[in-house]
Design an enzyme around this catalytic site. Structure first.
Site, mmCIF file in Angstrom:
data_model
loop_
_atom_site.group_PDB
_atom_site.id
_atom_site.type_symbol
_atom_site.label_atom_id
_atom_site.label_comp_id
_atom_site.label_asym_id
_atom_site.label_seq_id
_atom_site.Cartn_x
_atom_site.Cartn_y
_atom_site.Cartn_z
ATOM 1 N N HIS A 121 -33.805 51.478 -5.494
ATOM 2 C CA HIS A 121 -32.518 51.702 -5.309
ATOM 3 C C HIS A 121 -31.666 52.696 -6.181
ATOM 4 C CE1 HIS A 121 -31.192 48.790 -8.355
ATOM 5 N NE2 HIS A 121 -32.277 48.151 -8.096
ATOM 6 N N ASP A 122 -30.789 53.469 -5.571
ATOM 7 C CA ASP A 122 -29.943 54.417 -6.246
ATOM 8 C C ASP A 122 -30.504 55.236 -6.968
ATOM 9 O OD1 ASP A 122 -27.557 52.726 -5.664
ATOM 10 O OD2 ASP A 122 -28.816 51.355 -6.739
ATOM 11 N N GLY A 139 -34.920 51.564 -10.537
ATOM 12 C CA GLY A 139 -33.726 51.756 -10.289
ATOM 13 C C GLY A 139 -32.920 52.738 -10.967
#
Length: 264
Positions: A121-122, A139
């Protein structure tokens, strides 16, 4: 929609250009958008709020847009955004973003992502990168343009990799890797600058000479990071063509925290 295989399951809410090709047994969710000319192989799952651009080649057995592997995630409508002309080989997993990291996982244009690549994520991936098999990003990792990750490279969360850098096979990055640097090891250490890659991209002799001087300031002259930044800032006096490269390096180093540091 003649290019969608009869066994594929495409939600009526999905927005696929008429030229998109979808292989057998692929599942596409209601919030997915796919641009013209993109091909999607068999047995893929594309879900979440995922936007895919034009002329991408997505091979079989990929999972794109699944929720983040983040225990704090509570179903917020975060996104995965993939640009144009990317090649995504088999068994890749790209997760959507999280509320704590801006909400978007982003892949730019013209990237070559080999089998078993994981983007948590991200993560933010620039343009013209190459990720060899089993490259793994935790992440909030940022990878700038023209980076090459060797097979089985693992990158710790929140680490940044500057443009034109390269890692050797099985490298483990716990610290930021500045632009142009080649690293290797567990943990990764800076070994040189990516001179051959820069020559192939048309860097002049003057620009490469300045990058060699940057390497010397960061890794050979026994300077503190602050002293190295000052020395790098003066390089444009002798190498005026290098001004964009010096600016990029100084901007990268200015964002490096003492807690994270750079590969040494």
């Amino acid at each position: 929609m003649a290019n969608i295989h009869s066994t594929a399951l495409v939600d009526p809410g999905a927005e696929l250009d008429a030229s998109v090709s979808v292989g057998p047994y692929t599942v596409i969710g209601p919030h997915v958008k796919v641009g013209a000319g993109t091909t999607i192989g068999a047995h893929c799952v594309i879900e979440g709020h995922t936007t895919i651009g034009r002329d991408n080649r997505i091979f079989q057995f990929n999972s794109l847009g699944a929720i983040p592997q983040d225990k704090k995630y509570a179903g917020e409508p975060c996104e995965l955004v993939i640009g144009d002309r990317n090649t995504i080989r088999e068994f890749c997993t790209f997760n959507i973003g999280s509320p704590g990291g801006g909400g978007v996982t982003r892949v730019g244009d013209d990237n070559w992502l080999m089998a078993y690549v994981h983007l948590a994520h991200d993560c933010i991936v620039g343009n013209n990168t190459i990720f060899a098999n089993n490259s793994q990003l935790a992440g909030h990792v940022t990878v700038d343009d023209w980076v090459i990750l060797g097979g089985f490279t693992v990158v710790h969360q929140f680490v940044r990799i500057g443009a034109h850098g390269m890692t050797a096979m099985c490298s483990l990055l716990f610290a930021d890797q500045p632009p142009f640097v080649m690293s290797q090891g567990q943990p990764a250490q800076a070994r040189s600058m990516n001179y051959e890659g820069l020559r192939r991209r048309g860097f002049s002799a003057d620009r490469i000479a300045a990058i060699k001087a940057m390497h010397k300031a960061l890794y050979r002259d026994d300077l503190t990071l602050e002293e190295a930044r000052a020395q790098i800032g003066r390089l444009t006096e002798k190498h005026p063509e290098s001004a964009p490269d010096v600016e990029m390096m100084l901007s990268f180093l200015a964002q490096t925290t003492p807690q994270r540091g750079i590969v040494r």
